[in-house]
Motif scaffolding. Sequence first.
Motif, PDB file in Angstrom:
ATOM      1  N   ILE A   1       0.888  -1.288  -0.081  1.00  0.00           N
ATOM      2  CA  ILE A   1      -0.133   0.130  -0.005  1.00  0.00           C
ATOM      3  C   ILE A   1       0.984   1.277   0.066  1.00  0.00           C
ATOM      4  O   ILE A   1       1.777   1.340   0.646  1.00  0.00           O
TER       5      ILE A   1
ATOM      6  N   GLY B   1       0.379   4.910   0.948  1.00  0.00           N
ATOM      7  CA  GLY B   1      -0.711   5.662   1.735  1.00  0.00           C
ATOM      8  C   GLY B   1      -0.681   7.066   1.106  1.00  0.00           C
ATOM      9  O   GLY B   1       0.118   7.654   0.419  1.00  0.00           O
TER      10      GLY B   1
ATOM     11  N   ASN C   1      -3.718   8.758   0.031  1.00  0.00           N
ATOM     12  CA  ASN C   1      -4.734   9.538  -0.870  1.00  0.00           C
ATOM     13  C   ASN C   1      -6.124   9.200  -0.091  1.00  0.00           C
ATOM     14  O   ASN C   1      -6.492   8.318   0.387  1.00  0.00           O
TER      15      ASN C   1
ATOM     16  N   LEU D   1     -10.090   8.423   0.082  1.00  0.00           N
ATOM     17  CA  LEU D   1     -10.664   7.715  -0.784  1.00  0.00           C
ATOM     18  C   LEU D   1     -11.952   8.424  -1.259  1.00  0.00           C
ATOM     19  O   LEU D   1     -12.610   9.041  -0.476  1.00  0.00           O
TER      20      LEU D   1
ATOM     21  N   ALA E   1     -12.759   3.698   6.479  1.00  0.00           N
ATOM     22  CA  ALA E   1     -11.797   3.997   5.344  1.00  0.00           C
ATOM     23  C   ALA E   1     -11.721   5.367   4.851  1.00  0.00           C
ATOM     24  O   ALA E   1     -10.851   6.245   4.753  1.00  0.00           O
TER      25      ALA E   1
ATOM     26  N   THR F   1      -9.030   8.435   6.041  1.00  0.00           N
ATOM     27  CA  THR F   1      -8.294   9.067   4.757  1.00  0.00           C
ATOM     28  C   THR F   1      -8.743  10.375   4.567  1.00  0.00           C
ATOM     29  O   THR F   1      -8.282  10.908   3.454  1.00  0.00           O
TER      30      THR F   1
ATOM     31  N   LEU G   1      -3.510   2.872   4.180  1.00  0.00           N
ATOM     32  CA  LEU G   1      -4.050   3.928   3.470  1.00  0.00           C
ATOM     33  C   LEU G   1      -3.574   5.452   3.806  1.00  0.00           C
ATOM     34  O   LEU G   1      -3.801   6.425   3.133  1.00  0.00           O
TER      35      LEU G   1
ATOM     36  N   LEU H   1     -11.248  -0.763  -2.991  1.00  0.00           N
ATOM     37  CA  LEU H   1     -10.467   0.355  -2.611  1.00  0.00           C
ATOM     38  C   LEU H   1      -9.473   1.174  -3.808  1.00  0.00           C
ATOM     39  O   LEU H   1      -9.513   1.990  -3.725  1.00  0.00           O
ATOM     40  N   ARG H   2      -9.176   0.186  -4.560  1.00  0.00           N
ATOM     41  CA  ARG H   2      -8.416   0.798  -5.974  1.00  0.00           C
ATOM     42  C   ARG H   2      -9.558   1.640  -6.666  1.00  0.00           C
ATOM     43  O   ARG H   2      -9.112   2.727  -6.901  1.00  0.00           O
TER      44      ARG H   2
ATOM     45  N   ALA I   1      -7.298   4.335  -4.020  1.00  0.00           N
ATOM     46  CA  ALA I   1      -6.451   3.881  -3.190  1.00  0.00           C
ATOM     47  C   ALA I   1      -5.263   3.249  -3.962  1.00  0.00           C
ATOM     48  O   ALA I   1      -5.633   2.591  -4.926  1.00  0.00           O
TER      49      ALA I   1
END
Length: 435
Positions: free
Chosen positions: A10, A12, A14, A16, A246, A250, A385, A410-411, A415
């Motif tokens: 990962i 981190g 970014n 989401l 999440a 983030t 993340l 997540l992508r 992410a």
Amino acid sequence: MSEEIERYVIKGGNPLVGEVEIGGAKNAALAIVAASIMTDETVSIENMPDVRDTNVMLEAMQSIGVNVDRIDRHTVRINGSMVKNVNIDTESIRKIRASYYLMGALLGKYKRAEVPLPGGCDIGSRPIDQHVKGFRALGANVDIKGGIVKASAEKLVGAHIYMDVVTVGATINVMMAASMAEGKTIIENAAKEPHVVDVANFLNSMGANIKGAGTDVIRISGVSRLRKCTYSVIPDQIEAGTFMYAAAVTKGDVLIKNVIPKHLESISAKLLEIGCQIQEFDDSVRVAATKRLRPTQIKTLPYPGYPTDMQPQAGVALALSDGVSTITESIFENRFRYVDELVSMGANIRVEGNTAFIEGVESFTGAHIKAPDLRAGAALVIAGLAASGSTVIDDIYYIQRGYEDFDSKLRKLGAHIEVERVNGKVSREDFKVIS
Ligand code: EPZ
């Protein structure tokens, strides 16, 4: 032994942003597939999560002769008329704790069951005394020898059962067996979790007569036969909650779709309290955060209290908050194993007994860590993340037990998370179970 293993890498930093679709509830699905062998007719289950735990459960059921027909990734047809025997002892059954649901299902239908208990466990001691107490109250003889639970009865007769602790597993198991007992059963101090209600709704769709699921008194009038049905599993409250955190951690903005907002209330309330914005719609919820989160106090409790399965995710959020927080874990004694990993990323947390004292820090730094169990693993992904730099998370098979396509979901939210395959040593013990 060295073999190819998977880990998350990962990068981190970014926030989401975007939309994510939540799948069917793993813990409801596990009980529902077990209960579907209680009829000889074919049951069709939709919105099945495609996660390792449910797949292992279906495999285990196939190993005793249950016909499992996968229609598509999220639909399965189950026919239990060919169950070969009720003495189950296969490797796949031992891998998964939720196989104890086959006890209630087999005992209800065949009045006999022999199911091995899974071995060690990651989040606490997890006794089954309340399951046993319930089966005995219904008239079954239950013996536990050499790690095998044997239950049998001439006939099951409805009874008045008071659960000594609020337990999801025992409430569901006894509810299944009592559905095919003679006469009336009353379960008092029953668990009220959404998946208890979902399993009751499923059994009722098969012709059972269960009233009161979702309150602490469940009344069941036994029936002699259950029949086919088509049923759709409820959305996964814990997967949804994990994406909510999440977004919060983030400082992102995420619309979490296909949820039942009512099931998320204790989570939404905590997120509001620590400074997030929450918008609820009919079947989605939006979580946004712009500022540093605030500290708070959390105590895990049975539903509708704050869920133990959302405790590590909250730990990660509070470890980045602006002040001192405490988390008290009152359901399972061993659910702070993510703390050491988080401390290696810069968190300031001290655990004493069942309480974590958390002093918020401004940021985490990436580290090489491992997932200690399913929810703790997901929480550490969230930490990665939010961290600066790279985080590598080993032992992600834990996470894959309960989250479908976690990395690709997540992508899609922006992410930077990849699955890397490396040669390494698998640290798991094969029979360690977490569900
Ligand atoms: C279910 O476990 C879930 N698993 C767990 O999900 C979840 O954490 C837990 O409920 C609590 O919500 C499945 O549904 C497959 P319990 P379960 O019986 O049924 C004590 C996840 O991450 N107890 O409600 O095993 C027990 O020790 C997980 O998805 C007894 O004392 O939990 C605990 O303190 C992991 N005697 C409390 O009750 C018994 O006979 C609640 O356990 C049974 C339980």
